[in-house]
Design a protein around this motif. Structure first.
Motif, PDB file in Angstrom:
ATOM      1  N   VAL A 149       9.646  27.764  40.786  1.00 31.59           N
ATOM      2  CA  VAL A 149       9.952  28.835  41.686  1.00 31.59           C
ATOM      3  C   VAL A 149       9.130  29.482  40.600  1.00 31.59           C
ATOM      4  CG1 VAL A 149      12.537  27.953  41.364  1.00 31.59           C
ATOM      5  CG2 VAL A 149      11.455  28.993  39.359  1.00 31.59           C
ATOM      6  N   PRO A 150       9.230  30.741  41.549  1.00 32.93           N
ATOM      7  CA  PRO A 150       7.378  31.519  41.396  1.00 32.93           C
ATOM      8  C   PRO A 150       8.490  32.648  40.079  1.00 32.93           C
ATOM      9  CG  PRO A 150       8.125  32.027  43.286  1.00 32.93           C
ATOM     10  CD  PRO A 150       9.337  30.618  42.876  1.00 32.93           C
ATOM     11  N   VAL A 151       8.005  32.623  38.960  1.00 30.98           N
ATOM     12  CA  VAL A 151       8.526  33.423  38.153  1.00 30.98           C
ATOM     13  C   VAL A 151       7.240  34.487  37.428  1.00 30.98           C
ATOM     14  CG1 VAL A 151      10.793  32.202  37.670  1.00 30.98           C
ATOM     15  CG2 VAL A 151       8.113  31.536  36.045  1.00 30.98           C
ATOM     16  N   ALA A 152       7.485  35.110  36.258  1.00 26.83           N
ATOM     17  CA  ALA A 152       6.322  36.128  35.544  1.00 26.83           C
ATOM     18  C   ALA A 152       6.712  35.458  34.196  1.00 26.83           C
ATOM     19  CB  ALA A 152       6.770  37.026  35.268  1.00 26.83           C
ATOM     20  N   LYS A 153       4.802  34.932  34.785  1.00 27.05           N
ATOM     21  CA  LYS A 153       4.706  34.224  32.954  1.00 27.05           C
ATOM     22  C   LYS A 153       3.181  34.374  32.681  1.00 27.05           C
ATOM     23  CE  LYS A 153       3.036  30.769  36.648  1.00 27.05           C
ATOM     24  NZ  LYS A 153       2.312  28.816  37.290  1.00 27.05           N
ATOM     25  N   GLY A 154       3.277  34.330  31.752  1.00 33.49           N
ATOM     26  CA  GLY A 154       2.078  34.466  31.038  1.00 33.49           C
ATOM     27  C   GLY A 154       0.960  33.257  30.937  1.00 33.49           C
ATOM     28  N   ILE A 155      -0.230  33.479  29.376  1.00 37.27           N
ATOM     29  CA  ILE A 155      -1.354  32.854  29.386  1.00 37.27           C
ATOM     30  C   ILE A 155      -0.520  31.322  29.066  1.00 37.27           C
ATOM     31  CG2 ILE A 155      -3.316  31.958  29.024  1.00 37.27           C
ATOM     32  CD1 ILE A 155      -3.923  35.043  29.831  1.00 37.27           C
ATOM     33  N   HIS A 156      -0.289  29.815  28.930  1.00 41.11           N
ATOM     34  CA  HIS A 156       0.319  28.812  28.159  1.00 41.11           C
ATOM     35  C   HIS A 156      -1.888  28.380  27.758  1.00 41.11           C
ATOM     36  CE1 HIS A 156       4.221  30.009  29.448  1.00 41.11           C
ATOM     37  NE2 HIS A 156       3.744  30.170  30.359  1.00 41.11           N
ATOM     38  N   ARG A 157      -1.103  27.726  26.660  1.00 34.98           N
ATOM     39  CA  ARG A 157      -2.690  26.689  26.386  1.00 34.98           C
ATOM     40  C   ARG A 157      -2.221  24.959  26.958  1.00 34.98           C
ATOM     41  NH1 ARG A 157      -0.557  26.809  21.404  1.00 34.98           N
ATOM     42  NH2 ARG A 157      -2.007  28.134  20.471  1.00 34.98           N
ATOM     43  N   ASN A 158      -0.921  24.672  27.013  1.00 37.92           N
ATOM     44  CA  ASN A 158       0.075  23.173  27.422  1.00 37.92           C
ATOM     45  C   ASN A 158       0.175  24.122  29.029  1.00 37.92           C
ATOM     46  OD1 ASN A 158      -0.527  21.157  24.864  1.00 37.92           O
ATOM     47  ND2 ASN A 158       0.703  23.273  24.857  1.00 37.92           N
ATOM     48  N   VAL A 159       0.516  22.599  30.127  1.00 43.45           N
ATOM     49  CA  VAL A 159       0.417  22.483  31.186  1.00 43.45           C
ATOM     50  C   VAL A 159       2.155  23.022  31.316  1.00 43.45           C
ATOM     51  CG1 VAL A 159       1.253  22.225  33.562  1.00 43.45           C
ATOM     52  CG2 VAL A 159      -0.559  20.670  32.302  1.00 43.45           C
ATOM     53  N   VAL A 160       2.762  24.138  32.314  1.00 46.82           N
ATOM     54  CA  VAL A 160       4.392  24.825  31.858  1.00 46.82           C
ATOM     55  C   VAL A 160       4.546  25.109  33.408  1.00 46.82           C
ATOM     56  CG1 VAL A 160       5.347  26.654  31.482  1.00 46.82           C
ATOM     57  CG2 VAL A 160       3.446  25.741  29.774  1.00 46.82           C
ATOM     58  N   GLY A 161       5.697  24.067  33.599  1.00 46.68           N
ATOM     59  CA  GLY A 161       6.259  24.786  35.593  1.00 46.68           C
ATOM     60  C   GLY A 161       8.130  25.300  34.733  1.00 46.68           C
ATOM     61  N   PHE A 162       8.026  25.997  35.979  1.00 50.64           N
ATOM     62  CA  PHE A 162       9.587  26.590  36.118  1.00 50.64           C
ATOM     63  C   PHE A 162      10.268  25.786  36.941  1.00 50.64           C
ATOM     64  CE2 PHE A 162       6.750  29.190  33.630  1.00 50.64           C
ATOM     65  CZ  PHE A 162       7.436  29.504  32.584  1.00 50.64           C
ATOM     66  N   VAL A 163      11.383  25.354  36.872  1.00 45.58           N
ATOM     67  CA  VAL A 163      12.524  24.920  38.001  1.00 45.58           C
ATOM     68  C   VAL A 163      13.912  24.988  37.960  1.00 45.58           C
ATOM     69  CG1 VAL A 163      11.046  22.885  37.926  1.00 45.58           C
ATOM     70  CG2 VAL A 163      13.138  23.181  36.420  1.00 45.58           C
ATOM     71  N   ALA A 164      14.410  25.541  39.311  1.00 44.61           N
ATOM     72  CA  ALA A 164      15.676  26.300  38.670  1.00 44.61           C
ATOM     73  C   ALA A 164      16.718  25.452  39.447  1.00 44.61           C
ATOM     74  CB  ALA A 164      16.182  27.532  40.219  1.00 44.61           C
ATOM     75  N   ARG A 165      17.841  25.737  38.356  1.00 43.45           N
ATOM     76  CA  ARG A 165      19.637  24.406  38.896  1.00 43.45           C
ATOM     77  C   ARG A 165      19.990  25.824  38.466  1.00 43.45           C
ATOM     78  NH1 ARG A 165      16.463  21.603  40.662  1.00 43.45           N
ATOM     79  NH2 ARG A 165      15.781  19.651  40.593  1.00 43.45           N
ATOM     80  N   GLY A 166      21.181  25.410  39.866  1.00 44.76           N
ATOM     81  CA  GLY A 166      21.937  26.854  40.224  1.00 44.76           C
ATOM     82  C   GLY A 166      21.748  28.243  39.989  1.00 44.76           C
ATOM     83  N   ASP A 167      21.992  28.739  38.940  1.00 43.33           N
ATOM     84  CA  ASP A 167      21.443  29.854  38.921  1.00 43.33           C
ATOM     85  C   ASP A 167      20.888  30.071  37.790  1.00 43.33           C
ATOM     86  OD1 ASP A 167      23.743  29.630  36.490  1.00 43.33           O
ATOM     87  OD2 ASP A 167      24.166  31.789  37.460  1.00 43.33           O
ATOM     88  N   LYS A 168      19.970  29.162  37.006  1.00 41.06           N
ATOM     89  CA  LYS A 168      19.634  29.082  35.761  1.00 41.06           C
ATOM     90  C   LYS A 168      17.786  28.491  35.784  1.00 41.06           C
ATOM     91  CE  LYS A 168      23.248  28.175  32.365  1.00 41.06           C
ATOM     92  NZ  LYS A 168      24.697  27.806  34.380  1.00 41.06           N
ATOM     93  N   VAL A 169      17.192  29.520  35.413  1.00 44.11           N
ATOM     94  CA  VAL A 169      15.384  28.265  35.269  1.00 44.11           C
ATOM     95  C   VAL A 169      15.012  28.251  34.134  1.00 44.11           C
ATOM     96  CG1 VAL A 169      13.588  28.883  35.473  1.00 44.11           C
ATOM     97  CG2 VAL A 169      15.159  30.890  37.335  1.00 44.11           C
ATOM     98  N   TYR A 170      14.673  26.970  34.265  1.00 45.00           N
ATOM     99  CA  TYR A 170      13.993  26.240  32.720  1.00 45.00           C
ATOM    100  C   TYR A 170      12.275  26.231  32.794  1.00 45.00           C
ATOM    101  CZ  TYR A 170      19.346  24.782  32.548  1.00 45.00           C
ATOM    102  OH  TYR A 170      20.984  24.947  32.899  1.00 45.00           O
TER     103      TYR A 170
END
Length: 420
Positions: free
Chosen positions: A32-53
C-alpha cells in the motif's frame, strides 16, 4: 517458516503473503502507498483491516536484535514504533510451496512493525512546505528523543532524521525512533557513550540537511545545515543539564524545590525520588532529583479519560479540563471532583466537538490535534473580538473558514495540475 508475534491483538500470520520470497520479489499489489522516508534496507508496507504494517528485510541476527530492543524500549514507555513480530526460517517450504526466490534466504528475516499513524518522515514534512520555525521544532523533538533514550540507558549509534518519524503534537512535533538495529540497551549510559552518540547525531544530521538543501535548492529561511546540527547538540545539552544537574540553595529558599519539580514536569518528566543533603555546615542544601518516567501529562490524561495522545496535546487538554472544571465549580458553588470533570468534559465537550467535524475535512489529523487547532482558532477569534468566543461558534468558523477553504484550495491546485 517461523512466526514470532509480540501481541495476540496483531494476528499477522497471513499465509497468503509470499513470506518465502525476498521482499524485493513481492508483487506490487500486496503493498500500500504510504508516506515513507529513505531506508538503507528494503522496506514494504502492507495493510490488514484498518492497520498498516511495515516489513523490513534484514539478516536474521540483526532483525532479532532490533525486535528485542524495540520490545524493551516499548516496555519502558519510550517513543518507538510498535514491534509486531519477526519471520524467520523463510528458506523452508510453506504449505507445500517450494521457495522460488532468486535470493538466498538462509539466515534472512522479516521484521514487522506497526505503521505509526499520523507520523511522517522529515523529507516529506519539509518537501510539503515548512517554515524555519517548524524545522527547528523538528530538531528540538529529535534532541528530546535522544535525551529520553539516554536516560533509559539506550545507546542509539545512528541517530539521524532518517531514522526517526515525526508526529504533530499541539502545534509542535514529537519524534519517534524507527531504526534500532545499531542500538544497545545498558543499565546506565556513560558520559563518553552519550558524547559519542551525540557526535554521531551531529554528523548524520548535518549530512541529512545538506542532502536536502541540495535537493530543494535551499532550506527554509536559508538556514545553514551545520548550524542547525549544532543547535540540536546545544538543545540536547541544555535539556540534559536541566534534568541531571544538582541544585544548591539556601535553607530558607526551599520553595525552589517546588519550582524545580514544576520545571521538570513542564518538560514532560516525573521525579521518582529526591535527595536533599546539607552543605556548607547546614546553611545550604543540595537537591538531586532522580528523573524517570517520561510523559507526565500524557500519563495523567490517559488515566483520567482513556485518551492516548502526545505530551503537548495532553498538557493542552488538561488545561481545557481545568477550565471546564473551574467554570462548573463556580456555577454550582461547590468543587467538582477532577475525575467527574474529566468524564463530563470528554463526553459533553471533546467528543461532541470532534463529532461536528466532517470526516472528509479532517486532513489526516488525529482527534487530539484537531481539538487543539479548534482551541487555537477560538483563541485567535476571541483576541480579534476582544471577548470570549464560545466553542460552538469557533467550531463552525473553523470548519467554514479553515477546513473548507483549505479543501477548496487543494481541489483547485489539483485541477490546475491536471490541466497542465
Amino acid at each position: 517458516m517461523k512466526f514470532q508475534i509480540a501481541s495476540p491483538s496483531h494476528y499477522f500470520t497471513d499465509l497468503d503473503l509470499p513470506w518465502e520470497r525476498h521482499l524485493t520479489e513481492w508483487p506490487q499489489e500486496f503493498f500500500v502507498p504510504v508516506a515513507k522516508g529513505i531506508h538503507r534496507n528494503v522496506v514494504g508496507f502492507v495493510a490488514r483491516g484498518d492497520k498498516v504494517y511495515a516489513l523490513k528485510e534484514l539478516a536474521q541476527p540483526i532483525a532479532e536484535k532490533e525486535y528485542r530492543l524495540l520490545r524493551e524500549l516499548e516496555e519502558l514507555g519510550l517513543p518507538v514504533v510498535e514491534p509486531i513480530g519477526i519471520v524467520t526460517e523463510r528458506d523452508q517450504t510453506l504449505l507445500g510451496r517450494v521457495t522460488q526466490s532468486e535470493h538466498d534466504l538462509k539466515g534472512r528475516a522479516l521484521l514487522i512493525t506497526r505503521y505509526l499513524d499520523g507520523a511522517l518522515p522529515y523529507r516529506v514534512i519539509i518537501e510539503r512546505g515548512t517554515s524555519s520555525l517548524q524545522l527547528q521544532q523538528m530538531l528540538d523533538a529529535l534532541a528530546e528523543l535522544m535525551v529520553r533514550l539516554h536516560l533509559s540507558g539506550f545507546y542509539w549509534g545512528d541517530c539521524s532524521l532518517s531514522n526517526a518519524l515525526f508526529r504533530r503534537d499541539a502545534g509542535l512535533l514529537a519524534a519517534y525512533l524507527v531504526d534500532a538495529e545499531t542500538g544497545e540497551l545498558l543499565p546506565e549510559l556513560s558520559d563518553s557513550r552519550r558524547d559519542y552518540d551525540l557526535e554521531l547525531a551531529f554528523t548524520n544530521l548535518a549530512g541529512d540537511l545538506m542532502d536536502l538543501e541540495a535537493l530543494l535548492g535551499g532550506l527554509p529561511g536559508n538556514l545553514d545545515p551545520v548550524e542547525l546540527a549544532e543547535k540540536l547538540v546545544e538543545r540536547y545539552r541544555d535539556l540534559w543539564h536541566e534534568l541531571k544537574s544538582d541544585q544548591v540553595f539556601s535553607s530558607d529558599e526551599q520553595y525552589l524545590v517546588e519550582q524545580r519539580l514544576q520545571r521538570l514536569n513542564e518538560l514532560g518528566f516525573d521525579v521518582d525520588e529526591m535527595q536533599l543533603e546539607s552543605v556548607e555546615g547546614g546553611s545550604r542544601i543540595r537537591m538531586r532529583a532522580k528523573v524517570v518516567e517520561p510523559w507526565h501529562h500524557k500519563r495523567i490524561i490517559h488515566n483520567l479519560t482513556g485518551l492516548k495522545v502526545e505530551e503537548n496535546q495532553a498538557r493542552r487538554l488538561l488545561n481545557d479540563i481545568n477550565r471546564y472544571r473551574a467554570y462548573w465549580s463556580g456555577e454550582s458553588g461547590r468543587e467538582m471532583p477532577e475525575v467527574v470533570a474529566a468524564y463530563r468534559w470528554l463526553t459533553e465537550v471533546f467528543q461532541t466537538t470532534i463529532d461536528r467535524i466532517p470526516n472528509a475535512l479532517r486532513e489526516g489529523l488525529d482527534e487530539a490535534e484537531l481539538y487543539h487547532e479548534i482551541l487555537e482558532h477560538r483563541w485567535y477569534m476571541s483576541e480579534r473580538a476582544s471577548q470570549d468566543i464560545g466553542l460552538e461558534q469557533a467550531v463552525q468558523s473553523y470548519v467554514e473558514d479553515v477546513l473548507q477553504r483549505s479543501e477548496s484550495r487543494l481541489q483547485k491546485e489539483a485541477r490546475l495540475l491536471q490541466e497542465k
